[in-house]
Write a protein that holds these residues in place. Structure first.
Motif, PDB file in Angstrom:
ATOM      1  N   LEU A 141       0.861  -1.193   0.000  1.00  0.00           N
ATOM      2  CA  LEU A 141       0.000   0.000   0.000  1.00  0.00           C
ATOM      3  C   LEU A 141       0.888   1.230   0.000  1.00  0.00           C
ATOM      4  O   LEU A 141       1.667   1.432   0.943  1.00  0.00           O
ATOM      5  N   THR A 142       0.774   2.046  -1.028  1.00  0.00           N
ATOM      6  CA  THR A 142       1.669   3.198  -1.143  1.00  0.00           C
ATOM      7  C   THR A 142       1.027   4.483  -0.616  1.00  0.00           C
ATOM      8  O   THR A 142      -0.168   4.543  -0.371  1.00  0.00           O
ATOM      9  N   LYS A 143       1.868   5.479  -0.470  1.00  0.00           N
ATOM     10  CA  LYS A 143       1.477   6.844  -0.071  1.00  0.00           C
ATOM     11  C   LYS A 143       0.844   6.879   1.317  1.00  0.00           C
ATOM     12  O   LYS A 143      -0.055   7.673   1.589  1.00  0.00           O
ATOM     13  N   THR A 144       1.321   6.020   2.208  1.00  0.00           N
ATOM     14  CA  THR A 144       0.768   5.978   3.562  1.00  0.00           C
ATOM     15  C   THR A 144       1.043   7.274   4.330  1.00  0.00           C
ATOM     16  O   THR A 144       0.361   7.567   5.303  1.00  0.00           O
ATOM     17  N   ASP A 145       2.029   8.049   3.863  1.00  0.00           N
ATOM     18  CA  ASP A 145       2.323   9.337   4.520  1.00  0.00           C
ATOM     19  C   ASP A 145       1.174  10.322   4.388  1.00  0.00           C
ATOM     20  O   ASP A 145       1.112  11.319   5.108  1.00  0.00           O
ATOM     21  N   LYS A 146       0.235  10.044   3.465  1.00  0.00           N
ATOM     22  CA  LYS A 146      -0.888  10.966   3.257  1.00  0.00           C
ATOM     23  C   LYS A 146      -1.971  10.819   4.322  1.00  0.00           C
ATOM     24  O   LYS A 146      -2.921  11.593   4.345  1.00  0.00           O
ATOM     25  N   LEU A 147      -1.853   9.784   5.177  1.00  0.00           N
ATOM     26  CA  LEU A 147      -2.903   9.538   6.172  1.00  0.00           C
ATOM     27  C   LEU A 147      -2.352   9.608   7.595  1.00  0.00           C
ATOM     28  O   LEU A 147      -1.184   9.295   7.828  1.00  0.00           O
ATOM     29  N   SER A 148      -3.228   9.977   8.532  1.00  0.00           N
ATOM     30  CA  SER A 148      -2.855   9.895   9.948  1.00  0.00           C
ATOM     31  C   SER A 148      -2.792   8.420  10.326  1.00  0.00           C
ATOM     32  O   SER A 148      -3.348   7.575   9.626  1.00  0.00           O
ATOM     33  N   SER A 149      -2.148   8.119  11.443  1.00  0.00           N
ATOM     34  CA  SER A 149      -1.978   6.696  11.771  1.00  0.00           C
ATOM     35  C   SER A 149      -3.318   6.000  12.044  1.00  0.00           C
ATOM     36  O   SER A 149      -3.489   4.833  11.712  1.00  0.00           O
ATOM     37  N   ASN A 150      -4.289   6.718  12.609  1.00  0.00           N
ATOM     38  CA  ASN A 150      -5.621   6.121  12.810  1.00  0.00           C
ATOM     39  C   ASN A 150      -6.288   5.760  11.497  1.00  0.00           C
ATOM     40  O   ASN A 150      -6.817   4.675  11.320  1.00  0.00           O
ATOM     41  N   LYS A 151      -6.266   6.725  10.596  1.00  0.00           N
ATOM     42  CA  LYS A 151      -6.890   6.510   9.283  1.00  0.00           C
ATOM     43  C   LYS A 151      -6.173   5.391   8.542  1.00  0.00           C
ATOM     44  O   LYS A 151      -6.802   4.568   7.882  1.00  0.00           O
ATOM     45  N   LEU A 152      -4.854   5.378   8.656  1.00  0.00           N
ATOM     46  CA  LEU A 152      -4.067   4.352   7.976  1.00  0.00           C
ATOM     47  C   LEU A 152      -4.479   2.963   8.460  1.00  0.00           C
ATOM     48  O   LEU A 152      -4.727   2.056   7.659  1.00  0.00           O
ATOM     49  N   PHE A 153      -4.586   2.825   9.754  1.00  0.00           N
ATOM     50  CA  PHE A 153      -4.977   1.544  10.346  1.00  0.00           C
ATOM     51  C   PHE A 153      -6.321   1.090   9.771  1.00  0.00           C
ATOM     52  O   PHE A 153      -6.483  -0.073   9.356  1.00  0.00           O
ATOM     53  N   ALA A 154      -7.263   2.019   9.707  1.00  0.00           N
ATOM     54  CA  ALA A 154      -8.603   1.694   9.195  1.00  0.00           C
ATOM     55  C   ALA A 154      -8.549   1.305   7.719  1.00  0.00           C
ATOM     56  O   ALA A 154      -9.168   0.336   7.292  1.00  0.00           O
ATOM     57  N   ARG A 155      -7.779   2.064   6.941  1.00  0.00           N
ATOM     58  CA  ARG A 155      -7.695   1.781   5.492  1.00  0.00           C
ATOM     59  C   ARG A 155      -7.049   0.417   5.223  1.00  0.00           C
ATOM     60  O   ARG A 155      -7.488  -0.317   4.351  1.00  0.00           O
ATOM     61  N   VAL A 156      -6.001   0.108   5.994  1.00  0.00           N
ATOM     62  CA  VAL A 156      -5.322  -1.183   5.792  1.00  0.00           C
ATOM     63  C   VAL A 156      -6.331  -2.305   6.009  1.00  0.00           C
ATOM     64  O   VAL A 156      -6.416  -3.254   5.219  1.00  0.00           O
ATOM     65  N   SER A 157      -7.150  -2.148   7.031  1.00  0.00           N
ATOM     66  CA  SER A 157      -8.087  -3.219   7.329  1.00  0.00           C
ATOM     67  C   SER A 157      -9.197  -3.310   6.261  1.00  0.00           C
ATOM     68  O   SER A 157      -9.591  -4.410   5.855  1.00  0.00           O
ATOM     69  N   VAL A 158      -9.667  -2.165   5.767  1.00  0.00           N
ATOM     70  CA  VAL A 158     -10.678  -2.163   4.694  1.00  0.00           C
ATOM     71  C   VAL A 158     -10.134  -2.852   3.432  1.00  0.00           C
ATOM     72  O   VAL A 158     -10.812  -3.678   2.806  1.00  0.00           O
TER      73      VAL A 158
END
Ligand SMILES: Nc1nc2c(ncn2[C@@H]2O[C@H](COP(=O)(O)OP(=O)(O)OP(=O)(O)O)[C@@H](O)[C@H]2O)c(=O)[nH]1
Ligand SMILES: [Mg+2]
Length: 192
Positions: A141-158
């Motif tokens: 999953l690229t461009k993870t710097d564009k998200l806060s760590s909470n949002k990132l966690f949620a997106r990874v799971s989705v």
């Protein structure tokens, strides 16, 4: 793995133009603009060796980069850019099909997805196709710097749920997050 050397070998469209050498090859696949060329530069710590651009469609040929004199990254043109004419899309398919079918030294693929986008049928088809072709895939999953760590966690799971996969590696070419893990995965692909 420590990167000791990285060099551009050549660009190719046709099979007859692929490099003659048969080092293990790792191909980079994903939509236009997802960050394939940037990921190569990040892994090898060389800004600008693989050409990048904020305009989708920068990479138009298969580009071969020899790493440590031991294996090759193959940067593929991106797919799925809506503004590209149908004929160019067909050309992409032909070029990538021919590569996957003919090249026996492909050891694996790194499939990139933008962490902010939901994966679609194109990504699912691609995963299925690589699987039938017998090519092991590492999902990134690229461009993870564009998200806060909470949002990132949620997106990874989705995204894991959407693709029904457990194993997916968050990565950023800006912060270099995930770089060492991905290099380790590359080592495993080459050895397999
Ligand atoms: N914020 C952020 N931007 C990135 C990252 N990776 C790539 N980019 C930017 O995204 C744009 C596209 O990057 P490229 O590496 O050229 O993408 P590509 O997948 O090779 O694109 P094509 O060659 O067109 O298929 C550039 O503007 C990069 O700077 C990342 O991890 N974080
Ligand atoms: Mg590119």
């Amino acid at each position: 793995m420590k990167i000791t050397s990285a060099e551009f070998v050549k660009s190719a469209v046709l099979r007859s133009k692929y490099p003659k050498e048969r080092l293990p090859e790792i191909m980079l696949v994903g939509r236009s603009n997802v960050g394939k060329s940037s990921l190569i530069n990040t892994l090898i710590n060389r800004r600008g060796l693989a050409k990048t651009s904020s305009t989708p469609g920068k990479t138009q040929t298969l580009n071969f980069y020899r790493i440590n004199g031991a294996f090759t990254f193959v940067d593929l043109p991106g797919f799925g850019y809506a503004k590209v004419p149908l004929e160019v899309k067909r050309h992409w398919k032909r070029m990538v099909n021919e590569y996957v079918e003919c090249r026996k030294n492909i050891k694996g693929a790194i499939l990139l997805l933008d962490v902010r986008r939901d994966p679609g049928d194109v990504e699912r088809d691609l995963i299925g196709w690589l699987d039938t072709s017998g090519i092991p895939v590492v999902l990134v999953l690229t461009k993870t710097d564009k998200l806060s760590s909470n949002k990132l966690f949620a997106r990874v799971s989705v995204i894991k749920k959407a693709l029904e996969v457990e194993d997916i590696l968050p990565f950023s070419s800006v912060t270099k997050a995930g770089r060492l893990e991905l290099l380790q995965r590359v080592v495993e692909l080459i050895k397999s």
